[in-house]
Design an enzyme around this catalytic site. Structure first.
Site, mmCIF file in Angstrom:
data_model
loop_
_atom_site.group_PDB
_atom_site.id
_atom_site.type_symbol
_atom_site.label_atom_id
_atom_site.label_comp_id
_atom_site.label_asym_id
_atom_site.label_seq_id
_atom_site.Cartn_x
_atom_site.Cartn_y
_atom_site.Cartn_z
ATOM 1 N N HIS A 95 0.847 -1.203 0.000
ATOM 2 C CA HIS A 95 0.000 0.000 0.000
ATOM 3 C C HIS A 95 0.872 1.239 0.000
ATOM 4 O O HIS A 95 1.828 1.356 0.773
ATOM 5 C CB HIS A 95 -0.918 0.022 1.220
ATOM 6 C CG HIS A 95 -1.811 1.224 1.249
ATOM 7 N ND1 HIS A 95 -2.829 1.413 0.342
ATOM 8 C CD2 HIS A 95 -1.815 2.337 2.047
ATOM 9 C CE1 HIS A 95 -3.433 2.564 0.587
ATOM 10 N NE2 HIS A 95 -2.831 3.144 1.610
ATOM 11 N N SER A 96 0.533 2.199 -0.871
ATOM 12 C CA SER A 96 1.218 3.482 -0.968
ATOM 13 C C SER A 96 2.713 3.248 -1.222
ATOM 14 O O SER A 96 3.059 2.634 -2.225
ATOM 15 C CB SER A 96 0.953 4.290 0.310
ATOM 16 O OG SER A 96 1.263 5.646 0.132
ATOM 17 N N MET A 97 3.600 3.711 -0.353
ATOM 18 C CA MET A 97 5.020 3.452 -0.555
ATOM 19 C C MET A 97 5.295 1.968 -0.725
ATOM 20 O O MET A 97 6.158 1.546 -1.501
ATOM 21 C CB MET A 97 5.841 3.995 0.620
ATOM 22 C CG MET A 97 7.351 3.798 0.458
ATOM 23 S SD MET A 97 8.323 4.332 1.883
ATOM 24 C CE MET A 97 8.225 2.855 2.918
ATOM 25 N N ALA A 99 3.650 -0.214 -2.257
ATOM 26 C CA ALA A 99 3.432 -0.684 -3.627
ATOM 27 C C ALA A 99 4.692 -0.531 -4.462
ATOM 28 O O ALA A 99 5.026 -1.401 -5.276
ATOM 29 C CB ALA A 99 2.277 0.081 -4.267
ATOM 30 N N SER A 122 -1.605 -0.979 -4.181
ATOM 31 C CA SER A 122 -2.723 -0.259 -3.575
ATOM 32 C C SER A 122 -2.345 1.182 -3.252
ATOM 33 O O SER A 122 -1.277 1.450 -2.690
ATOM 34 C CB SER A 122 -3.151 -0.987 -2.291
ATOM 35 O OG SER A 122 -4.021 -0.199 -1.508
#
Length: 256
Positions: A95-97, A99, A122
């Site tokens: 998720h975020s970083m 990813a 994500s």
């Protein structure tokens, strides 16, 4: 099936070990996040899936270790650690970083002839999509304002001055890693990619998420869910259902 490789006690956390599971899910946290964010995922998917959450240096019990503020360097180290966890098919979720870290770790595995069966990216725009961001250069109050705006941090934590001061170095380092990251031109993975994004995410537009399609040579799927950057806090059931569907498909007999 044999028990998973020994945990070095630093990088890999298994909150609900499933040593006999046919699948392993590797989870990569967001900026400022920690492995414990994925504890509910481990609980929900065990014993069918062995969930391993990555713990980056500089947070929680690793807070006294030097931070890694470069995505490539972080991916190198995570890849080295995860080499011991590929005794069954791997699926990556970041998720975020996380990813971006998952994407870069997948590329490193594939250079060696292996890699995940799918990457779930994500809440993060495609690796080739950049914005001019400088959160890591703000003062402490500026960084705190940023994380409050993302609604991903417990308000009780944000009201605790001592705790805030403890997590700020990790947040600043993570933001520096994300904001200075540049993918190699034409970088792709060979595994399928599913991009997930909240329909009101200020950090990732739907078009920016859709561009993950340019970074895989395999199938691509885009899932849009209600919510902002941390849509998965309120849509956890939807994300878990998607993961369940993925692992069910992986277990199904392959047509010949």
């Amino acid at each position: 099936m044999s028990v998973s490789p020994a945990d070095d006690g630093l990088w890999c956390r298994r909150f609900d070990p499933a040593p006999d599971a046919a699948h392993r899910l590797i989870c990569f946290p967001h900026a400022g996040g920690s492995a414990s964010y994925y504890l509910p995922v481990a609980t929900a998917l065990s014993p069918r899936v062995d969930v391993v959450a990555v713990q980056y240096p500089g947070r929680q019990d690793r807070r006294n270790e030097p931070l890694i503020d470069d995505i490539g360097t972080l991916a190198d180290q995570v890849h080295e650690v995860l080499r011991g966890w590929d005794d069954r098919p791997l699926t990556f979720f970041g998720h975020s970083m996380g990813a971006l870290v998952a994407f870069e770790v997948a590329r490193r595995f594939e250079r060696e002839g292996s890699g995940p069966v799918r990457l779930f990216a994500s809440g993060r725009r495609a690796p080739s999509r950049y914005r001019d961001e400088n959160v890591h250069r703000r003062d402490d109050d500026g960084i705190i304002a940023e994380i409050k705006s993302m609604s991903g941090t417990d308000d009780r934590l944000l009201g605790d001055e001592e705790l805030i001061r403890m997590i700020l170095p990790a947040l600043r380092g993570d933001y520096r890693a994300v904001e200075t990251y540049r993918s190699a031109p034409g970088a792709t993975v060979d595994c399928p990619v599913t991009a997930l994004v909240g329909d009101n995410d200020p950090k990732t537009s739907i078009d920016e998420a859709r561009d993950w399609e340019k970074h895989t040579t395999a199938d691509f799927d885009l899932r849009i869910l209600p919510g902002g950057h941390f849509y998965l806090n309120s849509r956890a059931a939807d994300v878990l259902k998607l993961l369940e569907e993925h692992f069910t498909a992986q277990s199904a007999p392959q047509a010949t």
